[in-house]
Design an enzyme around this catalytic site. Structure first.
Site, PDB file in Angstrom:
ATOM      1  N   ARG A   1      -4.193   7.325  -8.980  1.00 28.36           N
ATOM      2  CA  ARG A   1      -3.136   8.319  -8.728  1.00 28.36           C
ATOM      3  C   ARG A   1      -3.150   9.581  -9.548  1.00 28.36           C
ATOM      4  O   ARG A   1      -3.214  10.689  -9.197  1.00 28.36           O
ATOM      5  CB  ARG A   1      -1.934   7.599  -8.396  1.00 28.36           C
ATOM      6  CG  ARG A   1      -2.041   6.797  -6.928  1.00 28.36           C
ATOM      7  CD  ARG A   1      -2.821   7.333  -5.882  1.00 28.36           C
ATOM      8  NE  ARG A   1      -2.394   6.423  -4.591  1.00 28.36           N
ATOM      9  CZ  ARG A   1      -3.462   6.496  -3.770  1.00 28.36           C
ATOM     10  NH1 ARG A   1      -4.634   7.362  -3.576  1.00 28.36           N
ATOM     11  NH2 ARG A   1      -3.448   5.696  -2.567  1.00 28.36           N
TER      12      ARG A   1
ATOM     13  N   ASP B   1      -3.093   8.689   7.794  1.00 28.55           N
ATOM     14  CA  ASP B   1      -1.698   9.424   7.124  1.00 28.55           C
ATOM     15  C   ASP B   1      -2.179  10.800   6.765  1.00 28.55           C
ATOM     16  O   ASP B   1      -1.481  11.883   7.061  1.00 28.55           O
ATOM     17  CB  ASP B   1      -1.368   8.880   5.879  1.00 28.55           C
ATOM     18  CG  ASP B   1      -0.469   7.650   6.320  1.00 28.55           C
ATOM     19  OD1 ASP B   1       0.163   7.464   7.274  1.00 28.55           O
ATOM     20  OD2 ASP B   1      -0.592   6.452   5.181  1.00 28.55           O
TER      21      ASP B   1
ATOM     22  N   ASP C   1       3.040   4.809  -4.309  1.00 32.90           N
ATOM     23  CA  ASP C   1       2.109   5.931  -4.562  1.00 32.90           C
ATOM     24  C   ASP C   1       2.815   7.284  -4.609  1.00 32.90           C
ATOM     25  O   ASP C   1       2.546   8.436  -5.156  1.00 32.90           O
ATOM     26  CB  ASP C   1       1.038   6.029  -3.576  1.00 32.90           C
ATOM     27  CG  ASP C   1      -0.169   4.762  -3.902  1.00 32.90           C
ATOM     28  OD1 ASP C   1      -0.247   4.719  -5.220  1.00 32.90           O
ATOM     29  OD2 ASP C   1      -0.432   4.489  -2.901  1.00 32.90           O
TER      30      ASP C   1
ATOM     31  N   SER D   1      -4.105  -0.535   6.429  1.00 29.71           N
ATOM     32  CA  SER D   1      -3.880   0.567   5.576  1.00 29.71           C
ATOM     33  C   SER D   1      -4.746   0.188   4.230  1.00 29.71           C
ATOM     34  O   SER D   1      -4.230  -0.763   3.685  1.00 29.71           O
ATOM     35  CB  SER D   1      -2.345   0.804   5.161  1.00 29.71           C
ATOM     36  OG  SER D   1      -2.397   2.036   3.899  1.00 29.71           O
TER      37      SER D   1
HETATM   38  N1  ARG Z   1       0.270  -2.093  -3.745  1.00 27.87           N
HETATM   39  C1  ARG Z   1      -0.650  -1.352  -4.457  1.00 27.87           C
HETATM   40  C2  ARG Z   1       0.008  -0.320  -5.519  1.00 27.87           C
HETATM   41  O1  ARG Z   1       1.023  -0.042  -5.265  1.00 27.87           O
HETATM   42  C3  ARG Z   1      -1.526  -0.648  -3.441  1.00 27.87           C
HETATM   43  C4  ARG Z   1      -1.012   0.391  -2.602  1.00 27.87           C
HETATM   44  C5  ARG Z   1      -1.921   1.216  -1.607  1.00 27.87           C
HETATM   45  N2  ARG Z   1      -2.499   0.375  -0.835  1.00 27.87           N
HETATM   46  C6  ARG Z   1      -2.793   0.544   0.369  1.00 27.87           C
HETATM   47  N3  ARG Z   1      -3.148  -0.328   1.390  1.00 27.87           N
HETATM   48  N4  ARG Z   1      -2.851   1.924   0.962  1.00 27.87           N
HETATM   49  O2  ARG Z   1      -0.748   0.233  -6.408  1.00 27.87           O
END
Ligand code: ARG
Length: 406
Positions: free
Chosen positions: A98, A18, A127, A177
């Site tokens: 984040r 990405d 995110d 991912s």
């Molecule tokens: N579901 C988790 C969250 O919202 C992880 C999201 C990121 N996951 C990823 N495989 N890129 O915090």
């Protein structure tokens, strides 16, 4: 007036599909200078390689920022004190990183005099919310760009764009991912999208499968001081060091695998697989110590606060003043959370098996069933009489009503 001239864009860069595709796309679309930033939150990836990937895509300036200690002390320690687990299963590893990553983007944007920051999140996940709410709270004048969401490409289309533009991506990295930091790995996509299929062994990188883990259990001890992690197996260490060591110790025993059907903020249910060896051990130990030192009333009330804290963090509201208000309450409960918990690690499970604290409320004389008991059992009779009074009075009335209806 906010300066929305997009001559410089600061992009959060992991080196994955990405963000690699985003770097090229942003430069082309806005004819802008893209500056990439990789924040080290303990993802155990080669930062030099990531810097080289950025260069290979044509980016001229790249920042690698070591924020591991800051992540451990300012984000993970509060999460430990809050026993933070979203939906009782997910230790919030991605969610907690984040706001920190975003604050570093904003710092670089200020330094470089850039008018926009960008992230590689899709429009389907949590995110994007975490990045954008944090950025808008920290720097309302800076624009936030979400190229992956805006162009609405599928993962296959992204892979094609990467190929067409000479951007290399590894085969495995393009199936799954993955997001990593010292609090855990989050894995999605590919075969995991069928919730009715067991996760293939290849998704796990930090944990040995319990089938192949050692036949003998390993015992570890974790020491807390006022809710703060201070030691592992009698070594006094920084929070970050304890987490890093524990990831490998507990990972060897297959501890920390989580397969969760999760409710995302945007309303979608998703199947998420996590590997969080250190987090699972530390939260189990911290919760266990609290059972010894908090009163029943503190413990019960704290649970509701913990749930609220976890939801705020999951839902992108790290900057919400309520989170800080809850922290004040949580901090106050931690004054007596001092002591040591021993955990047994065996075949994928971390079990607290012993605990001690100078503030223990456990009274042997009260609890024991042997002759040395100091608890006067005759007091229980009157207590039950009064405790049950509202229920027994109401029940009498209900019995009478039921009789009359017959
Ligand atoms: N579901 C988790 C969250 O919202 C992880 C999201 C990121 N996951 C990823 N495989 N890129 O915090």
């Amino acid at each position: 007036m906010a300066n929305h001239n997009l001559s410089k864009i600061v992009l959060a860069f992991s080196g994955g599909l990405d963000t690699s595709v985003s770097a090229r796309w942003l430069a082309e679309k806005y004819d802008a200078e893209v500056i990439t930033v990789t924040v080290d939150v303990g993802q155990q990836e080669n930062l030099n390689q990531i810097a080289m990937r950025s260069k290979a895509i044509g980016v001229k300036s790249h920042y690698s920022i070591d924020a591991r200690d800051e992540f451990a002390t300012d984000y993970l320690s509060p999460a430990i004190k809050a026993n933070a687990m979203y939906e009782g299963a997910y230790p919030l590893s991605t969610a907690l990183s984040r706001p920190l990553i975003c604050s570093k983007l904003v710092e670089v944007a200020r330094k470089e005099n850039a008018s926009a920051v960008a992230h590689g999140c899709t429009g389907k996940g949590n995110d994007q919310v975490r990045f954008e709410v944090t950025a808008k709270s920290l720097a309302p004048d800076i624009r936030v760009l979400a190229p992956v969401r805006d162009w609405n490409m599928s993962r296959d289309e992204e892979i094609k764009y990467a190929k067409d533009n000479g951007i290399k991506v590894s085969e495995k990295k393009s199936i799954y991912s993955v997001d990593q930091n010292m609090w855990g790995r989050s894995i999605e996509c590919g075969p995991l999208e069928d919730p009715n299929v067991e996760p293939p062994e290849e998704v796990y990188e930090w944990t040995t499968s319990p089938e192949k883990s050692p036949q003998k259990p390993e015992y570890i001890s974790l020491e807390f001081m006022e809710g703060e992690l201070v030691g592992l197996n009698s070594d006094t260490l920084k929070v970050r060091e304890i987490i890093e060591r524990l990831n490998s110790i507990a990972g060897r025993h297959g501890v920390g695998r989580i397969d969760h059907i999760e409710n995302r903020l945007v309303g979608i249910k998703s199947r998420e697989v996590y590997e969080c060896p250190a987090a699972v051990c530390i939260l189990a130990a911290h919760k266990d110590l609290e059972k010894l030192v908090l009163t029943r009333h503190e413990a019960r009330f704290k649970k509701t606060i913990e749930n609220r804290w976890a939801s705020l963090v999951y839902e992108g509201l790290w900057m919400e003043p309520l989170r800080r208000d809850l922290d004040v309450f949580i901090e106050s409960t931690q004054k007596r959370v001092t002591g040591t918990v021993r955990l047994k690690l065996y075949k994928g499970i971390a079990t607290p098996i012993a605990r001690t604290s100078p503030y223990s409320l456990y009274d042997f004389g009260m609890a024991t069933y042997d002759a040395s008991s100091t608890f006067d059992q005759t007091l229980a009779k009157g207590f039950i009489e009064l405790w049950g009074l509202p229920t027994t009075i109401a029940s009498k009335l209900i019995l009478k009503d039921d009789e009359e209806e017959k």
